[in-house]
Design an enzyme around this catalytic site. Structure first.
Site, PDB file in Angstrom:
ATOM      1  CD  GLN A   1       4.184  57.010  12.986  1.00 33.87           C
ATOM      2  OE1 GLN A   1       3.762  56.794  11.850  1.00 33.87           O
ATOM      3  NE2 GLN A   1       3.390  57.090  14.032  1.00 33.87           N
ATOM      4  N   GLY A   2       8.495  57.163   9.923  1.00 34.42           N
ATOM      5  CA  GLY A   2       8.937  56.625   8.629  1.00 34.42           C
ATOM      6  C   GLY A   2      10.420  56.343   8.576  1.00 34.42           C
TER       7      GLY A   2
ATOM      8  CB  SER B   1      13.322  64.247  17.366  1.00 40.27           C
ATOM      9  OG  SER B   1      13.724  65.463  16.804  1.00 40.27           O
TER      10      SER B   1
ATOM     11  CG  HIS C   1       3.795  66.038   9.537  1.00 48.21           C
ATOM     12  ND1 HIS C   1       3.732  65.182  10.621  1.00 48.21           N
ATOM     13  CD2 HIS C   1       4.863  65.618   8.794  1.00 48.21           C
ATOM     14  CE1 HIS C   1       4.710  64.282  10.526  1.00 48.21           C
ATOM     15  NE2 HIS C   1       5.418  64.541   9.435  1.00 48.21           N
TER      16      HIS C   1
ATOM     17  NE  ARG D   1       4.774  63.634   4.054  1.00 48.88           N
ATOM     18  CZ  ARG D   1       5.659  63.520   4.984  1.00 48.88           C
ATOM     19  NH1 ARG D   1       6.005  64.572   5.693  1.00 48.88           N
ATOM     20  NH2 ARG D   1       6.211  62.363   5.237  1.00 48.88           N
TER      21      ARG D   1
ATOM     22  CD  GLU E   1       8.463  58.041   4.631  1.00 48.34           C
ATOM     23  OE1 GLU E   1       7.636  58.923   4.931  1.00 48.34           O
ATOM     24  OE2 GLU E   1       9.472  57.824   5.297  1.00 48.34           O
TER      25      GLU E   1
ATOM     26  CG  HIS F   1       1.670  63.192   7.394  1.00 42.97           C
ATOM     27  ND1 HIS F   1       0.891  62.139   6.999  1.00 42.97           N
ATOM     28  CD2 HIS F   1       2.947  62.747   7.394  1.00 42.97           C
ATOM     29  CE1 HIS F   1       1.677  61.082   6.776  1.00 42.97           C
ATOM     30  NE2 HIS F   1       2.936  61.432   7.005  1.00 42.97           N
TER      31      HIS F   1
ATOM     32  NE  ARG G   1       9.395  67.512   6.276  1.00 42.14           N
ATOM     33  CZ  ARG G   1       9.226  66.315   6.841  1.00 42.14           C
ATOM     34  NH1 ARG G   1      10.207  65.448   6.901  1.00 42.14           N
ATOM     35  NH2 ARG G   1       8.066  66.002   7.375  1.00 42.14           N
TER      36      ARG G   1
END
Ligand code: FAD
Ligand code: SIN
Length: 535
Positions: free
Chosen positions: A51-52, A47, A347, A286, A121, A239, A382
């Protein structure tokens, strides 16, 4: 052996565990108290590295967005394998948790007009991601939740304490957990009315991962060993853009939001290649971008591709992405030429402990939230920044369930539980030192998973991986090494690796993050699944 009792024990101090702890901290229903335990210090999970940002569907202020559009993007990215009730539930509760985070004290970034600044994103049809201090979203949220929790002073916190085994009786009810306290060096049997697993991801079973060292799949392995159902185990997310560095157990991330703000992937020749693979180019889901990069790396016999940030402007990049800028500096990467070397890395884990909308597992009184849980939100892949949202939404709902039930700690235990406790009573030698032999076996596991069970899989490779891992298992049990933290983590990682491989072997098709080169036709069922939804 020490003994204690609580109304609720939360295992893990990522955003899911901390969010839940903060909500329970305000209730006066727990006469025997609430305990939060965590393997290292409070800040130890994925957690704090986020970043995003966090998806926040707030159509009242973000006019281009709607719940329907977020549901559609989530299902398209998940290739239609998502559970619709979970997707709706998360989307509809998104605005509420964003407001609650703001009430806790989280400051999300604003634009020049002092309005919330939503970024974009991969696979999102519109900007809807809130972020904090540019690319330090996870750290800011964790700091705020930790600070709030410490202020209330009503939840007990054990740091440096590892959960080892769940106390589940013959009637399939969880009555507590056995833990080891590394600082004080003792085992403790904690009896509790409810146990919540919030232990995060599995990244450390791979050689290249963005996950921290604590992500060794403990919660999923403990739940599975206690006979909880797990699901979607084949779906591991890679990722596309971790920083390319050699020999790092945790690879620094280069957020997808860099591409949301205009950065582009280029091969070593300097060609933009993403458009060739998907109409959404650099901002495709992704799994698509990760496979495109692998393809380019293969074509050029290279271990990386470049992220061209010159489109954003170097100065603007430094301001908008201060965390990534310092990660580059720390790793001797000079960003002033506009290129950052990147490669895909494990990731996130879409699979995990099967739960319902109340986070209830298939074992009574055992709950799971956050990345270790499989809620059905993500399907086969995801959607970016849906994870922090899922952590908060499910923790919020679970707090209501636990406060309403406010169960008392158990008083009776059957033979099965007594036997588990007895085993630890006799275990006098538990080491927290790194063991060289276990380290060697762990590295073998990681290399095997990375080679045969990552972005591109085949029956032959997966079967080979299973053989290697079974051999590692035999060597651990033959070794007569004393019990240790690393040995427990390795055994947990092996259990979950085998489950991933089994599931990957069984799924004889390519969908989302699960790509089988021996079944190369990729199924894109997302739009179809969305079209079939009731209006
Ligand atoms: P974690 O935050 O991983 O916490 C797990 C906790 O469990 C830790 O405290 C750990 O010490 C503890 N624990 C584990 N095992 C034990 C044990 N046996 N005993 C006791 N304690 C234990 N998602 C987004 O939505 N947006 C983003 O921008 C984003 N960026 C990311 C960037 C990076 C680098 C990474 C790695 C992930 C990112 N993700 C992002 C994913 C997201 O951060 C995670 O999925 C999410 O934070 C998981 O939260 P959690 O509470 O489930 O677990
Ligand atoms: C990122 O910032 O690229 C990570 C976001 C996520 O994992 O959801």
């Amino acid at each position: 052996m020490k003994y204690s009792k609580y109304n609720v024990v939360i295992i893990g101090s990522g955003i899911s565990g901390l969010y839940l702890a903060n909500k329970l901290a305000k209730s006066s229903n727990f006469s025997d108290g609430v305990l939060l335990i965590t393997k290292e210090e409070l800040f130890s999970g994925s957690s704090a590295l986020a970043q995003g940002g966090i998806v926040s569907v707030i159509p009242e202020i973000n006019k281009t967005d709607s719940i329907q559009s977020h549901i559609k993007d989530t299902i398209k990215a998940g290739c239609g394998l998502n559970k619709l009730n979970a997707v709706k539930f998360v989307s509809e509760n998104s605005a509420q948790v964003a407001q609650e985070l703001i009430n806790f004290g989280v400051e999300f970034d604003k634009n020049d007009k002092n309005e919330l600044n939503f970024t974009l994103e991969g696979a999102h049809s519109t900007p809807r991601i809130l972020h904090s201090k540019g690319d330090s979203t996870g750290k800011v949220i964790e700091q705020t939740l930790c600070c709030e929790l410490r202020k209330t002073n009503t939840v007990d916190i054990y740091e440096n304490t590892m959960a080892l085994e769940l106390l589940v009786d013959k009637l399939n009810s969880c009555k507590g957990v056995v833990v080891y306290n590394h600082s004080r060096k003792y085992f403790e049997a904690i009896y509790s009315a409810n146990i919540v697993l919030a232990t995060g991801g599995i990244g450390q079973i791979y050689k290249n991962t963005t996950n921290p060292l604590v992500s060794t799949a403990d919660g999923i392995a403990m739940a599975y060993s206690a006979k909880a159902e797990v699901e979607n185990m084949e779906f591991v997310q890679f990722h596309p853009t971790a920083l390319y560095c050699k020999n790092k157990k945790t690879l620094p991330l280069v957020s997808e939001s860099t591409r949301g703000e205009g950065a582009k992937l280029v091969n070593l020749e300097g060609d933009y290649f993403a458009k060739k693979y998907h109409s959404m180019a650099d901002l495709a889901p992704r799994d698509v971008v990760a496979r495109a990069i692998v393809d380019q790396m293969k074509e050029e016999s290279s271990n990386y591709v470049n992220l061209d940030i010159s489109q954003i402007g170097i100065e603007k990049f430094r301001q908008r992405f201060p965390t990534i800028t310092s990660l580059c500096t720390d790793n001797n990467i000079d960003i002033s030429n506009g290129l950052i070397q990147v490669a895909p890395a494990q990731h996130y884990f879409m699979g995990g402990i099967k739960v319902d909308l109340n986070s209830k597992t298939t074992i009574n009184n055992l709950y799971a939230i956050g990345e270790c849980a499989s809620t059905g939100l993500h399907g086969a892949n995801r959607l970016a920044s849906n994870s922090l949202l899922e952590c908060a939404v499910f923790a919020q709902k679970l707090s209501e369930v636990l406060i309403k039930e406010s169960l008392q700690p158990p008083k009776k235990f059957d033979e099965k539980i007594k036997d588990i406790i007895d085993k630890y009573e006799k275990m006098d030698n538990f080491s927290i030192e790194q063991d060289e032999f276990i380290e060697i076996l762990f590295n073998e596991l990681k290399s095997t998973m990375s080679k045969y069970c990552s972005i591109v899989r085949t029956k032959e490779g997966l079967s080979k991986a299973l053989d290697v891992i079974k051999n590692i298992e035999v060597r651990i049990f033959d070794s007569e090494l004393c019990e240790s933290r690393l040995k427990f983590e390795l055994i947990n990682s092996i259990k979950v690796s085998k489950l991933i491989i089994d599931a990957a072997l069984k799924r004889e098709n390519s969908i989302g993050a699960h790509y089988r080169a021996d079944y190369p036709n990729i199924e894109e069922k997302g739009q179809e699944a969305y079209d079939k939804l009731p209006a």
